[in-house]
Design a protein around this motif. Structure first.
Motif, mmCIF file in Angstrom:
data_model
loop_
_atom_site.group_PDB
_atom_site.id
_atom_site.type_symbol
_atom_site.label_atom_id
_atom_site.label_comp_id
_atom_site.label_asym_id
_atom_site.label_seq_id
_atom_site.Cartn_x
_atom_site.Cartn_y
_atom_site.Cartn_z
ATOM 1 N N PHE A 1 1.222 -1.037 0.298
ATOM 2 C CA PHE A 1 0.010 0.414 0.398
ATOM 3 C C PHE A 1 1.343 0.989 0.381
ATOM 4 O O PHE A 1 0.814 2.377 -0.154
ATOM 5 N N ALA A 2 2.310 0.871 0.492
ATOM 6 C CA ALA A 2 2.680 2.422 0.686
ATOM 7 C C ALA A 2 2.506 2.957 -1.128
ATOM 8 O O ALA A 2 2.955 4.298 -1.631
ATOM 9 N N VAL A 3 4.057 1.866 -1.944
ATOM 10 C CA VAL A 3 3.826 2.430 -3.349
ATOM 11 C C VAL A 3 2.206 2.028 -4.014
ATOM 12 O O VAL A 3 2.799 3.752 -4.062
ATOM 13 N N GLU A 4 1.370 1.574 -3.843
ATOM 14 C CA GLU A 4 -0.050 1.799 -4.319
ATOM 15 C C GLU A 4 -0.253 3.369 -3.951
ATOM 16 O O GLU A 4 -1.599 4.070 -4.735
ATOM 17 N N CYS A 5 -0.496 3.667 -2.681
ATOM 18 C CA CYS A 5 -0.839 4.897 -2.389
ATOM 19 C C CYS A 5 -0.086 5.895 -3.416
ATOM 20 O O CYS A 5 -0.751 7.063 -3.378
ATOM 21 N N SER A 6 0.756 6.146 -3.417
ATOM 22 C CA SER A 6 1.812 6.683 -3.889
ATOM 23 C C SER A 6 0.919 6.891 -4.976
ATOM 24 O O SER A 6 1.460 8.021 -6.205
ATOM 25 N N ALA A 7 1.517 5.763 -5.440
ATOM 26 C CA ALA A 7 1.338 5.895 -7.613
ATOM 27 C C ALA A 7 -0.318 6.580 -7.634
ATOM 28 O O ALA A 7 0.324 7.019 -8.418
ATOM 29 N N LEU A 8 -0.838 6.500 -6.932
ATOM 30 C CA LEU A 8 -2.257 6.219 -7.419
ATOM 31 C C LEU A 8 -2.689 7.210 -6.975
ATOM 32 O O LEU A 8 -4.105 8.435 -7.653
ATOM 33 N N GLY A 9 -2.152 8.237 -6.707
ATOM 34 C CA GLY A 9 -2.295 9.920 -6.891
ATOM 35 C C GLY A 9 -1.477 10.871 -7.706
ATOM 36 O O GLY A 9 -1.097 11.971 -8.263
ATOM 37 N N VAL A 10 -0.620 9.874 -9.209
ATOM 38 C CA VAL A 10 -0.252 10.442 -10.515
ATOM 39 C C VAL A 10 -1.841 10.341 -11.295
ATOM 40 O O VAL A 10 -2.524 9.863 -11.252
ATOM 41 N N ALA A 11 -2.034 11.027 -11.751
ATOM 42 C CA ALA A 11 -2.502 11.978 -13.039
ATOM 43 C C ALA A 11 -2.592 10.769 -13.564
ATOM 44 O O ALA A 11 -1.220 10.261 -14.410
ATOM 45 N N GLY A 12 -3.943 10.169 -13.882
ATOM 46 C CA GLY A 12 -3.867 9.138 -14.607
ATOM 47 C C GLY A 12 -3.653 7.641 -14.814
ATOM 48 O O GLY A 12 -4.195 6.220 -15.243
ATOM 49 N N VAL A 13 -3.689 7.350 -13.144
ATOM 50 C CA VAL A 13 -3.462 5.601 -12.102
ATOM 51 C C VAL A 13 -4.361 5.960 -11.886
ATOM 52 O O VAL A 13 -5.724 6.675 -11.205
ATOM 53 N N ARG A 14 -4.896 5.042 -11.924
ATOM 54 C CA ARG A 14 -6.566 3.980 -12.188
ATOM 55 C C ARG A 14 -6.018 3.021 -11.046
ATOM 56 O O ARG A 14 -6.945 3.000 -10.170
ATOM 57 N N ARG A 15 -5.537 2.077 -10.733
ATOM 58 C CA ARG A 15 -5.007 1.227 -9.989
ATOM 59 C C ARG A 15 -3.284 0.617 -10.115
ATOM 60 O O ARG A 15 -2.642 0.848 -11.621
ATOM 61 N N ALA A 16 -2.959 0.410 -9.477
ATOM 62 C CA ALA A 16 -1.850 -0.172 -9.172
ATOM 63 C C ALA A 16 -1.584 -0.968 -7.923
ATOM 64 O O ALA A 16 -2.569 -1.468 -7.252
#
Length: 529
Positions: free
Chosen positions: A442-457
């Motif tokens: 979740f540390a990585v996925e939460c951060s990635a989901l803050g990037v425009a255009g990312v729906r899921r990670a």
């Protein structure tokens, strides 16, 4: 106490009030509390007359609606057990569940009787009933006016009332047994946590929450959608239903709510009448919290953390989440779940997932407790935490005792902050532990989901390499994998890969299906050094 007593009290207190509203727009059918009580009492008498008795399980395949709850209440009334299996899991899964719980009756709508052709374990069930129509080898369970009504059977607090099954997406499914006493306690916790008010109108999307609504005197308006696929529903009739039926609150999975949010965003609309929206059953990531709250001008989104075995564990309202909290989630601190509910005791201990924990004294257990800010395994105990699985299969891996008190291992990683709030870091099984150190999903996925255009990670790992799979937003900007890897430099990812879709669980369409994800990863070439 028989749980049926709690539900029947509402029929006495508000006999003519609507209990369940269902059906297509303009063709809604309303069942009152008194009507539901009478129907269930008549069905109970028919089941008892057919020989079904206390302690016996009945496999139920009836869509969410008044008929389903009449059947469930009928089974509870005679002391029998309702057994529920997710049909989307397929015939093999259903067969394994039947082999585990050994139902003595099969109650289903006519179409579901086709499962008898595909599942030998259902064919072997001795008593078969159809809710309506004529089906070979099945008795019609639709008693009319004047039929006998069965009394409420006395049961012990630990008598089984409901059997459900974990999805089995990360292993063999476990049979979760909820007793009458457990369901009464869970109702009390949910009623306080969800601020139940008799007479309110709730959009019902989750079967267990509708059962709690009945116990609280709340009108359940069943969402006019295919609830088997919450991530694919048509949002238009649901949004119209919320307005037309004057729905004040709802509880749903993130995938279901996301469909409504997407529609509002596309049309510039809002969910005007909703005052409280509870979302759970899967991670509720920060970007989605903000999007959903933006379409609730007169309401608040509340993210609920729980599991099949312990619901709820913790919750946090969108308005409680400060800018600093959002910044921490985007920086890789994990996912804020909020403070644990008052009725539960939650601890974070050293992560030993996969290794049984022996009986502990309270002093030894207290010594295991990790300091705030230190990640570990989340364990919980309380009156609404399931004590064990059917026949004890799965207890050794997920249960342990402290001075005779049963604790449940959630399988989740997390930590408490200095304010006593719980932060989630992902599943224990998803932890990446390699030569470069420890990386939490979740540390990585939460951060990635803050990037425009990312729906899921979804974070995954190969042999000695770290991989992030990214599903782009439909009709949005396409994320640049290298730019994303740069942004997450602290995670030391070897590769970021764009995929058309990250596999999700069939039940909620909102949790990563790790077994399917592993198959996707196996097909990818290893990164070039």
């Amino acid at each position: 106490m028989n749980l049926c007593e709690v539900l029947v009290r509402q029929a006495v207190a508000r006999p003519d009030a609507p209990a369940i509203v269902e059906g297509a727009p303009g063709r809604e059918r309303t069942t009152t509390f008194a009507g539901l009580a009478v129907a269930s009492a008549r069905i109970a008498a028919a089941l008892a007359a057919a020989g079904l008795g206390p302690g016996e399980a009945a496999l139920v395949f009836v869509p969410m609606g008044a008929k389903l709850y009449a059947v469930i209440l009928a089974l509870l009334r005679i002391g029998a057990t309702a057994m529920m299996v997710d049909p989307s899991a397929g015939p093999r899964h259903i067969g394994r569940c039947c082999a585990r719980a050994r139902p003595r009756a099969f109650v289903a709508v006519p179409k579901a009787h086709l499962l008898r052709l595909a599942v030998p374990e259902i064919r072997a069930v001795p008593r078969k009933f159809t809710t309506h129509g004529w089906i070979p080898g099945a008795a019609r369970l639709d008693p009319g006016a004047g039929a006998r009504e069965a009394p409420i059977a006395p049961v012990a607090v630990d008598a089984p009332a409901l059997i459900t099954f974990t999805s089995g997406s990360t292993g063999e499914p476990k049979a979760v047994v909820r007793s009458h006493g457990f369901l009464v306690e869970q109702h009390r916790v949910l009623a306080r946590t969800l601020e139940d008010r008799p007479g309110e109108r709730d959009l019902a999307t989750l079967p267990v929450f509708l059962l709690a609504n009945l116990a609280s005197g709340i009108t359940s308006v069943i969402a006019h959608a295919d609830l088997r696929r919450p991530g694919r529903i048509d949002p238009v009739p649901v949004i119209e239903q919320i307005a037309r039926q004057r729905v004040e609150r709802m509880a749903a999975s993130p995938a279901f709510l996301e469909r409504l949010v997407e529609r509002c965003e596309a049309e510039g609309g809002v969910l005007d009448g909703l005052k409280r929206v509870y979302v759970g059953g899967a991670p509720v990531f920060p970007g989605f919290v903000r999007r959903a709250q933006a379409v609730l001008p007169h309401g608040e989104l509340v993210a609920v953390y729980g599991s099949t075995e312990a619901e709820p564990i913790a919750h946090v309202g969108a308005r409680e989440i400060a800018d600093d909290d959002y910044a921490a989630m985007l920086a890789g601190r994990g996912l804020l779940a909020g403070a644990p509910v008052a009725e539960i005791e939650a601890r974070v201990i050293a992560n030993r997932w996969g290794t049984p924990i022996g009986p502990l004294t309270r002093a030894a257990f207290d010594a295991e407790r990790l300091a705030p800010g230190t990640p570990g395994e989340i364990v919980v105990s309380g009156p609404h935490v399931v004590r064990g699985y059917l026949d004890g299969r799965g207890d050794a891996e997920t249960k342990f005792e402290v001075d005779g008190v049963r604790w449940h291992r959630t399988g989740d990683l997390g930590y408490f902050d200095a304010r006593g709030r719980l932060w989630l870091l992902g599943r224990c099984a998803g932890l990446v532990n390699d030569a470069r150190g420890t990386l939490y999903p979740f540390a990585v996925e939460c951060s990635a989901l803050g990037v425009a255009g990312v729906r899921r990670a979804a974070l995954a790992a190969g042999v000695g390499w770290r991989l992030l799979l990214v599903e782009p937003m439909p009709n949005g900007p396409v994320p640049d994998p290298e730019a994303l890897r740069h942004r997450l430099a602290w995670a030391e990812l070897d590769r970021v890969v764009l995929v058309e879709a990250i596999p999700m669980d069939p039940r909620h369409n909102a949790k990563v299906d790790y077994a399917a994800l592993e198959r996707v990863v196996r097909r990818l070439p290893e990164p070039v050094a």
